[in-house]
Structures are given as structure tokens and as C-alpha cells.
Design a protein around this motif. Structure first.
Motif, PDB file in Angstrom:
ATOM      1  N   GLY A  45       9.401   3.438  -1.930  1.00 34.31           N
ATOM      2  CA  GLY A  45       9.212   4.853  -1.639  1.00 34.31           C
ATOM      3  C   GLY A  45      10.178   5.307  -0.563  1.00 34.31           C
ATOM      4  O   GLY A  45      11.059   4.550  -0.130  1.00 34.31           O
ATOM      5  N   ASP A  46      10.021   6.531  -0.114  1.00 32.13           N
ATOM      6  CA  ASP A  46      10.970   7.128   0.821  1.00 32.13           C
ATOM      7  C   ASP A  46      10.685   6.785   2.274  1.00 32.13           C
ATOM      8  O   ASP A  46      11.595   6.821   3.107  1.00 32.13           O
ATOM      9  CB  ASP A  46      10.959   8.655   0.666  1.00 32.13           C
ATOM     10  N   ASN A  47       9.445   6.484   2.623  1.00 38.56           N
ATOM     11  CA  ASN A  47       9.097   6.169   4.001  1.00 38.56           C
ATOM     12  C   ASN A  47       9.622   4.787   4.372  1.00 38.56           C
ATOM     13  O   ASN A  47       9.656   3.875   3.542  1.00 38.56           O
ATOM     14  CB  ASN A  47       7.579   6.236   4.188  1.00 38.56           C
ATOM     15  N   THR A  48      10.019   4.610   5.621  1.00 42.40           N
ATOM     16  CA  THR A  48      10.583   3.321   6.048  1.00 42.40           C
ATOM     17  C   THR A  48       9.570   2.180   5.944  1.00 42.40           C
ATOM     18  O   THR A  48       9.969   1.016   5.875  1.00 42.40           O
ATOM     19  CB  THR A  48      11.084   3.406   7.502  1.00 42.40           C
ATOM     20  N   ARG A  49       8.293   2.492   5.949  1.00 44.74           N
ATOM     21  CA  ARG A  49       7.270   1.454   5.811  1.00 44.74           C
ATOM     22  C   ARG A  49       6.875   1.202   4.357  1.00 44.74           C
ATOM     23  O   ARG A  49       6.071   0.309   4.083  1.00 44.74           O
ATOM     24  CB  ARG A  49       6.031   1.797   6.641  1.00 44.74           C
ATOM     25  N   PRO A  98       3.339  -6.022   0.174  1.00 46.56           N
ATOM     26  CA  PRO A  98       3.738  -4.643   0.441  1.00 46.56           C
ATOM     27  C   PRO A  98       3.285  -4.156   1.811  1.00 46.56           C
ATOM     28  O   PRO A  98       2.229  -4.536   2.309  1.00 46.56           O
ATOM     29  CB  PRO A  98       3.026  -3.855  -0.668  1.00 46.56           C
ATOM     30  N   GLY A  99       4.105  -3.307   2.414  1.00 52.27           N
ATOM     31  CA  GLY A  99       3.703  -2.568   3.592  1.00 52.27           C
ATOM     32  C   GLY A  99       3.221  -1.196   3.187  1.00 52.27           C
ATOM     33  O   GLY A  99       3.185  -0.836   2.002  1.00 52.27           O
ATOM     34  N   TYR A 100       2.847  -0.412   4.189  1.00 59.02           N
ATOM     35  CA  TYR A 100       2.393   0.951   3.932  1.00 59.02           C
ATOM     36  C   TYR A 100       2.494   1.748   5.220  1.00 59.02           C
ATOM     37  O   TYR A 100       2.550   1.181   6.322  1.00 59.02           O
ATOM     38  CB  TYR A 100       0.961   0.972   3.391  1.00 59.02           C
ATOM     39  N   THR A 101       2.527   3.045   5.090  1.00 60.23           N
ATOM     40  CA  THR A 101       2.584   3.923   6.246  1.00 60.23           C
ATOM     41  C   THR A 101       1.280   3.788   7.031  1.00 60.23           C
ATOM     42  O   THR A 101       0.195   3.821   6.450  1.00 60.23           O
ATOM     43  CB  THR A 101       2.770   5.379   5.806  1.00 60.23           C
ATOM     44  N   LEU A 102       1.392   3.619   8.333  1.00 54.77           N
ATOM     45  CA  LEU A 102       0.211   3.358   9.151  1.00 54.77           C
ATOM     46  C   LEU A 102      -0.412   4.648   9.676  1.00 54.77           C
ATOM     47  O   LEU A 102       0.263   5.653   9.877  1.00 54.77           O
ATOM     48  CB  LEU A 102       0.594   2.459  10.329  1.00 54.77           C
ATOM     49  N   ALA A 103      -1.717   4.593   9.897  1.00 49.17           N
ATOM     50  CA  ALA A 103      -2.402   5.682  10.591  1.00 49.17           C
ATOM     51  C   ALA A 103      -1.966   5.668  12.056  1.00 49.17           C
ATOM     52  O   ALA A 103      -1.693   4.601  12.611  1.00 49.17           O
ATOM     53  CB  ALA A 103      -3.909   5.491  10.491  1.00 49.17           C
ATOM     54  N   PRO A 104      -1.867   6.842  12.693  1.00 44.60           N
ATOM     55  CA  PRO A 104      -2.285   8.156  12.220  1.00 44.60           C
ATOM     56  C   PRO A 104      -1.244   8.916  11.392  1.00 44.60           C
ATOM     57  O   PRO A 104      -1.518  10.035  10.966  1.00 44.60           O
ATOM     58  CB  PRO A 104      -2.573   8.906  13.513  1.00 44.60           C
ATOM     59  N   GLU A 105      -0.068   8.312  11.155  1.00 41.35           N
ATOM     60  CA  GLU A 105       0.927   9.024  10.353  1.00 41.35           C
ATOM     61  C   GLU A 105       0.422   9.276   8.938  1.00 41.35           C
ATOM     62  O   GLU A 105       0.771  10.291   8.321  1.00 41.35           O
ATOM     63  CB  GLU A 105       2.236   8.241  10.315  1.00 41.35           C
ATOM     64  N   ALA A 106      -0.366   8.356   8.418  1.00 38.98           N
ATOM     65  CA  ALA A 106      -0.912   8.500   7.069  1.00 38.98           C
ATOM     66  C   ALA A 106      -2.426   8.397   7.110  1.00 38.98           C
ATOM     67  O   ALA A 106      -2.989   7.614   7.887  1.00 38.98           O
ATOM     68  CB  ALA A 106      -0.347   7.429   6.147  1.00 38.98           C
TER      69      ALA A 106
END
Length: 267
Positions: A45-49, A98-106
Motif C-alpha cells: 500500500g501507500d503508507n510506509t508501514r 505484514p506490518g500495518y499503520t499504527l494507532a493513533p494514526e489509524a
């Protein structure tokens, strides 16, 4: 907040602060030893994470084990956990992390969608069956992939052959009354809509809920709630706490890895 202590794993594990740096050091050594078979930082995806690491066995893989990490949706990335791919590799499987966008950003609902997106790209990268395993928040996320609203393409959903949520958070509503909800931002509506124990099971694949016998009572409850709601097997790993309950992923012959690979009865 009234549920802070109930969901505080670090505060009840001796020398808890030593675990993350040890995991990271072991992960780096593992990747170096694996050499060209450690393929890191693939984008989904587009996010760095929004990236995943992929570890390949020596021979063509039997399929791919997808491990989703925990950290209350607020901490860590795939690079911390590489060494836990060793059991799957020794059994002849590729392992994707896989990684993922972390809270609180997501928000958690967004993170759920990211993992579904990651599975699509991982499935394109490695042929064959998929087996899902996740720890803590990752246990929640792999369980969400089996819910009817997970939005997995049928070409990916049909390849999922098993799922082992380890120490999952299956009912998010208690987290509303915790300090961590300053980051998570859970509302009653989102907590209900993101709680596998409150949702229907959309994919009828073999599943075992795994939890350490020495975990916080709240996590034993969370595991039991999910197993009971979905009518699947529950395994209590006696003597294990929230941080060492995943150690069996390093050993292809461990009871935990046998459950991941479908070699033991599952619900």
C-alpha cells in the motif's frame, strides 16, 4: 481507567522490558543468517508501514504462513519478529509478516482493512494454501479475516486452510475503559463492529484459539469468548505468559506449530 490493570501484560511479566530488544536482536541475526531467503520491505500500500517481510524455505514452499504481530495496534513492526519464522521455514513453508499503520494514526477498523489488503498481495507473491497466525492484537486481526465482512477476495479466502489466534483480543469493548483508548479511539459502535467474538464466522476453516495458562485473566477470558462464540478449539498452554506463549513458532515440531500446520485437531 478501570480496565488498565486487567490488560497490562508488561506489568505482570518478570523482566518484561527485556523482551522487545531481545526479539529485535534475534530477528536481525535471523535475517542475516537467512541471507537471500529473507526478502524484506515489500509494499502492499501507500503508507510506509504497509509493508511485509517474506521468508522463503530452501525448497519450493508448501504454501505461506502469515504471522500478524501484536502490540495493542500501537507498537512494533514486522522487523521485530523475524526469528519466529523459523518453525514455519523448517516445515517447508514460506512465512510472511505484514506490518500495518499504527494507532493513533489509524483506527482499528482501518488496520483490519490493511491486513485484508496485505493478504491479497502476499497471496499473489506465494502460491498455494495460506495459514494465518497472529499474536494479541494480531490474533484479533487474523480472526477478523475469517469474519463475513472481512472483504477478502474469494481467490484469497478460498486458499485459507487454517487460523490460530494466539492470545487474541476478541471483544474490544473492555478496551474502551483503558488509558490506551486515548490512542485507539474506540467507540461502542466500532468496538462491537471489530470484535470477532460478537461477529459471525464467515470462513469455515479449521481454527484453534491458543492462550498461555499464566496470562492475565482477561486474556484467558478473551480466548474463551472467541472459542465459545465460534465453536472452535481452545488450547491453554500451561506455564506460558503473554510474551513467551509465541515461542513455539520457532520449532516446527512444537504443539503450537503443529496446530498452525493443521497437524492437531482444531475446531
Amino acid at each position: 481507567m478501570t480496565n488498565d490493570d486487567a490488560y497490562d501484560n508488561s506489568g505482570h511479566i518478570p523482566d518484561a522490558e527485556a523482551y522487545p530488544p531481545r526479539w529485535a536482536a534475534e530477528a536481525e541475526a535471523f535475517r542475516l543468517a537467512l541471507g537471500a531467503r529473507a526478502l524484506v520491505n515489500f509494499s502492499y500500500g501507500d503508507n510506509t508501514r504497509q509493508v511485509f517481510d517474506l521468508f522463503m524455505p530452501e525448497d519450493p514452499p508448501k504454501g505461506c504462513i502469515v504471522f500478524v504481530h501484536g502490540g495493542y495496534w500501537r507498537r512494533f513492526d514486522p522487523r521485530t519478529w523475524s526469528a519466529f519464522a523459523s518453525g514455519g521455514l523448517d516445515a517447508g513453508w514460506a512465512v510472511a509478516m505484514p506490518g500495518y499503520t499504527l494507532a493513533p494514526e489509524a483506527r482499528i477498523s482501518q488496520i483490519t482493512r490493511e491486513i485484508a489488503q496485505a493478504l491479497g498481495v502476499i497471496g499473489d507473491a506465494v502460491p498455494g494454501p495460506l495459514r494465518l497466525v497472529g499474536h494479541s492484537a494480531g490474533g484479533h486481526l487474523v480472526s477478523r479475516m475469517l469474519c463475513g465482512d472481512a472483504m477478502l477476495p474469494s481467490a484469497i479466502a478460498d486458499r485459507i486452510e487454517g487460523c490460530v489466534p494466539i492470545s487474541p483480543v476478541s471483544d474490544l469493548r473492555p478496551l474502551i475503559d483503558t488509558t490506551m483508548n486515548d490512542d485507539l479511539g474506540l467507540t461502542e459502535r466500532e468496538a462491537h463492529g471489530e470484535s470477532p467474538a460478537l461477529l459471525s464466522r464467515g470462513l469455515d476453516v479449521p481454527m484453534t484459539v491458543w492462550v498461555g495458562g499464566d496470562e492475565r485473566p482477561a486474556f484467558l477470558d478473551q480466548a474463551r469468548w472467541l472459542a465459545a462464540a465460534w465453536g472452535v478449539g481452545l488450547h491453554v498452554d500451561e506455564g506460558r505468559h503473554h510474551f513467551d506463549v509465541i515461542d513455539g513458532l520457532r520449532d516446527a515440531e512444537s504443539p503450537l506449530m503443529r496446530a498452525v500446520l493443521g497437524d492437531t485437531p482444531a475446531g
